[in-house]
Design a protein around this motif. Sequence first.
Motif, PDB file in Angstrom:
ATOM      1  N   ARG A 371       0.834  -1.207   0.000  1.00  0.00           N
ATOM      2  CA  ARG A 371       0.000   0.000   0.000  1.00  0.00           C
ATOM      3  C   ARG A 371       0.870   1.259   0.000  1.00  0.00           C
ATOM      4  NH1 ARG A 371      -3.437  -3.084   3.468  1.00  0.00           N
ATOM      5  NH2 ARG A 371      -2.387  -2.191   5.308  1.00  0.00           N
ATOM      6  N   LYS A 372       1.920   1.261   0.790  1.00  0.00           N
ATOM      7  CA  LYS A 372       2.822   2.423   0.833  1.00  0.00           C
ATOM      8  C   LYS A 372       3.482   2.654  -0.520  1.00  0.00           C
ATOM      9  CE  LYS A 372       3.890   2.215   5.762  1.00  0.00           C
ATOM     10  NZ  LYS A 372       4.948   2.034   6.784  1.00  0.00           N
ATOM     11  N   GLU A 375       0.987   4.298  -2.835  1.00  0.00           N
ATOM     12  CA  GLU A 375       0.794   5.721  -2.524  1.00  0.00           C
ATOM     13  C   GLU A 375       1.950   6.556  -3.057  1.00  0.00           C
ATOM     14  OE1 GLU A 375       0.313   5.854   1.649  1.00  0.00           O
ATOM     15  OE2 GLU A 375      -1.715   4.952   1.638  1.00  0.00           O
ATOM     16  N   LYS A 378       1.629   7.025  -6.783  1.00  0.00           N
ATOM     17  CA  LYS A 378       0.611   8.035  -7.120  1.00  0.00           C
ATOM     18  C   LYS A 378       1.154   9.456  -6.939  1.00  0.00           C
ATOM     19  CE  LYS A 378      -3.421   5.206  -6.021  1.00  0.00           C
ATOM     20  NZ  LYS A 378      -4.607   5.042  -5.119  1.00  0.00           N
ATOM     21  N   LYS A 379       1.872   9.716  -5.842  1.00  0.00           N
ATOM     22  CA  LYS A 379       2.447  11.036  -5.590  1.00  0.00           C
ATOM     23  C   LYS A 379       3.443  11.419  -6.675  1.00  0.00           C
ATOM     24  CE  LYS A 379       1.868  11.059  -0.566  1.00  0.00           C
ATOM     25  NZ  LYS A 379       2.572  11.082   0.736  1.00  0.00           N
TER      26      LYS A 379
END
Length: 390
Positions: A371-372, A375, A378-379
Motif C-alpha cells: 500500500r505504501k 501511494e 501516485k504522488k
Amino acid sequence: MHRIFCGEIPDAGEVFLPAPREAEHLFKVFRARPGDAVELLDGRGKRAEAEVIPGKQLIIHRVSVCEEPQEKLHLCCALPRRQKFDVLLKQAAELGAWSIRPVNCERSVAEGNPRERWELLLQEACKQSGNPFLPEIFREADVKDTLEALKKENIDIYYGSVKVIPLFDDKLPRNRQKAVLIGPEGGFTGEEIAAIEAAGGKPLNLGPHILRLETAAVAALAVLRLLVFCLAAGIVFLCGCERGDISRNPLMIKAEQFRKDGSFEDARRFLRQAVARYPDAPETYLALGKLCEEELDDKLEAIYCYRNFLQFIPDGDPRKAEVEKFLRALEKSFAEQAVARSAEVAELQKNNRNMQTELLLAKRLILSKQRKISELEKKLKTVPPRRKRR
C-alpha cells in the motif's frame, strides 16, 4: 504327434494301412512323412504308438489300454441349432463326457441330425484332445424317459440352474456317475423341473445369469468334473477346510514359502486370502498375526488376528495362554505408541498454529508495504516535471 482314429488297432509290430478317410486326413492335411510319430485311438480306451513308413503305411510300436474311469459324466441336453450342436459335441468330448443324450423338451425347437455325422464329430474331438474314450451318443428321448434311464443306471442327476446350493451338502447323493440336464433356449417348463426334482435331481448353479444352451452345457460339464474330482479325492473344496489340515492348504504353503524368501508382503497377501476363505480356522489368524508382529511391525493387524485366533481356538489348547500373553504385550505397546503419537501430534499441531500466525503477520506486513509503495507511485505521478534551463 499326429492322431488318427482306428476301429481295430493291430498288435505291436504289425504294419497296416489306415482307413481311407483317416489316411487322407493324415497324409494330405497333416502331410505326414516317413518317420513321423502317430497315435492311434479306438474310442474304447485302447491306444497305440505308431510310425509312418514308406507306402503311406504305419507300423505299430507299442499298444496300451487306458483304464476306464470310475467317475463318469453324462450330458443330457436339448438340441440347439445344427452348427451350435456341432461345436457342443466336440467340446463335450474334449471335457471327457462319457455319454451324450439328446433330450426332447416341450420348448425344443431343433431336430437331430444323422448319428453318423455326430459320431464323426466326436471322433475328431477325441483325436484333437487325446481322449481315449469316444462318448456314447444316445437316440433322442423325452425328459421322462431320460430320467427313468438315469435312475435305472444309478446316476446322480443335476440340472442347470441359477439357484445356489452347497455342492457338498450331506444330503446330496454320492454315486460315481453324474448327469446334468440342460434345457432348451426357453428353459425347462415347470412340469419338467418338477419331474426332474421328483427323480432326485438337484439344481447345479452355473452363475447368476441365464446362459445359452451350448454355454450352459459346457459350464455344467466343467463344474461336474470339479465336483467329481473333489469327491473322489476326498477334498472338502469351497466349503471350508478341516482345521487339522489347514497347514497343508496351498495358500498356507505358498505364504510360508514367501516368508522364508523374505517376501513378507506377498506372504501377507496369501495369508489374507486364507483368512477370507476359511474365516473360522484359527491357524490362519495365528500365522498372519505372527507375520505382522515379527516381520512387518504391524501391531494393529497382529492384534486383530490374535483376537480372532482366541475367539475360534477351543478351550484347553496349550497355545491359548501364550497368545493371550502376546496379545496383552501388543496392546500395551500399541497403547504406549498411541499416547506418544498423541503427544507428538499435539506438538505438531501447536507448531503448525504458530507457523500459521507468523505467516499471517508476514502477509499483513507485505500488504502494508504494498500500500505504501502504491501511494508513493501516485504522488510521483502528480509532481510536475522540471523545466530544462537554456
